[in-house]
Write an enzyme that holds these catalytic residues in place. Structure first.
Site: not given
Ligand code: SF4
Length: 273
Positions: A181, A199
Site C-alpha cells: 500500500k 486502504d
C-alpha cells in the site's frame, strides 16, 4: 466513648471498604461508557446486514459504463484531487506514509512539521538517528517501531540509492516498514504511476457499492486497476479515498449527498436509485 452496634444496625464502611466501593462504581461507570461508545460506533443492524451481503459478493456488479460514469463525475467535481498527508518531496512523502500506518493523516501532519524541519532528506534523517526521530514522532501510534523503520530506510536510501527514493515497486517494498500500500501511494503521488493503494475506505467502497468486490485489499486493487479507465487512474485512488472519508462513511454513509448514489448497488443505501 466507643459506639456499640447492635443487631441489624449497619456499621459505617471503613476507609478501605469505601475505597473498594468507589473503585467498583468507577469500574461500572467506565464499562457502561465503553459499551455506549462501542454501540455508537457499530453500524445499525440493517446497515450491517447490507454490508455483510456486499462482503459476500451478493450484489450486482457494476458495468464498465457505470464505472466510467462514476469517475467522470468524480473528475468533474474535483479535477485535481490532492492527498492529505503533508510532504515536500518524495522522501518526506515516503516517511509520512510509513508513519500513517494505523494512524490518521491529521495525527501524522501534527508531528511531521517538526521532523521535516530538521530532516527532509535521507542523509539528514539518517544523521538525526532513531532516538531523536522517536522523540519527534511520539504522538503517533506505534512510534517506536516507526522510528526504527524510518531511521533504517533513511540509511539505506542514503547509502545505496544516493539519497533518492527508488521508483520501482520491488525496491520500495524491500525498504523497512514499506508494504504494497505504501509503495502504491509513493508510486502514484511522487512518480505519477497509475497505481491503486487500497486502504480501509477503498476496500469498503469497492465491496459495499459493488464497484470492485474482493475478499482482500489485493483483490479489490486488482479489480479496480483492471476496470477503471486509464484516463482516470492517475487520480482514482484520491477520489475514492475522499469519497470514503467524507461521504461513504463506514458507520453512517451520507447517501443523500452522494454523487454516485444512482449507480451504487448497496442494499442499505438511504436514497432511492
Ligand atoms: S449511495 Fe453513495 S454514500 Fe450511500 S452507500 Fe452508496 S456510495 Fe456510499
Amino acid at each position: 466513648m466507643p459506639v456499640i452496634y447492635i443487631g441489624t444496625m449497619a456499621k459505617p464502611a471503613t476507609g478501605k471498604k469505601k475505597r473498594a466501593a468507589k473503585a467498583a462504581k468507577t469500574k461500572t461507570r467506565l464499562a457502561k461508557a465503553k459499551a455506549g461508545k462501542a454501540a455508537k460506533l457499530k453500524a445499525p443492524p440493517q446497515q450491517a446486514k447490507a454490508d455483510a451481503k456486499a462482503m459476500h459478493g451478493d450484489i450486482p456488479r457494476w458495468t464498465d459504463a457505470e464505472i466510467d460514469e462514476a469517475f467522470r463525475r468524480f473528475a468533474a467535481r474535483e479535477p485535481h484531487p490532492k492527498g492529505e498527508l503533508h510532504h515536500t518531496n518524495a522522501f518526506t512523502l515516503l516517511v509520512a506514509v510509513v508513519l500513517s500506518a494505523q494512524a490518521t493523516d491529521a495525527g501524522v501532519n501534527k508531528a511531521t512539521p517538526g521532523l521535516f524541519a530538521v530532516a527532509d532528506t535521507p542523509e539528514k534523517m539518517a544523521k538525526l538517528g532513531e532516538d531523536r526521530i522517536r522523540e519527534l514522532i511520539k504522538t503517533i501510534g506505534l512510534y517506536r517501531t516507526k522510528a526504527k523503520n524510518v531511521a533504517a530506510l533513511a540509511t539505506i536510501l542514503s547509502e545505496q540509492y544516493h539519497g533518492e527514493v527508488p521508483r520501482s515497486r520491488e525496491e520500495l517494498e524491500a525498504l523497512p516498514g514499506v508494504g504494497r500500500k505504501t509503495a502504491n501511494v509513493v508510486l502514484n503521488i511522487a512518480f505519477g504511476e497509475p497505481t491503486m493503494a487500497v486502504d480501509t475506505h477503498i476496500f469498503r467502497i469497492g465491496n459495499r457499492t459493488g464497484m470492485a468486490p474482493g475478499k482482500t485489499p489485493r483483490e479489490v486493487e486488482d479489480e479496480l486497476v483492471a476496470r477503471i479507465p486509464a484516463k482516470y487512474m492517475q487520480h482514482a485512488h484520491h477520489w475514492l479515498i475522499l469519497h470514503g472519508r467524507y461521504t461513504c462513511l463506514a458507520r453512517k454513509p451520507l447517501c443523500e449527498r452522494c454523487i454516485i448514489a444512482d449507480l451504487c448497488k448497496w442494499p442499505g443505501k438511504t436514497v432511492a436509485a
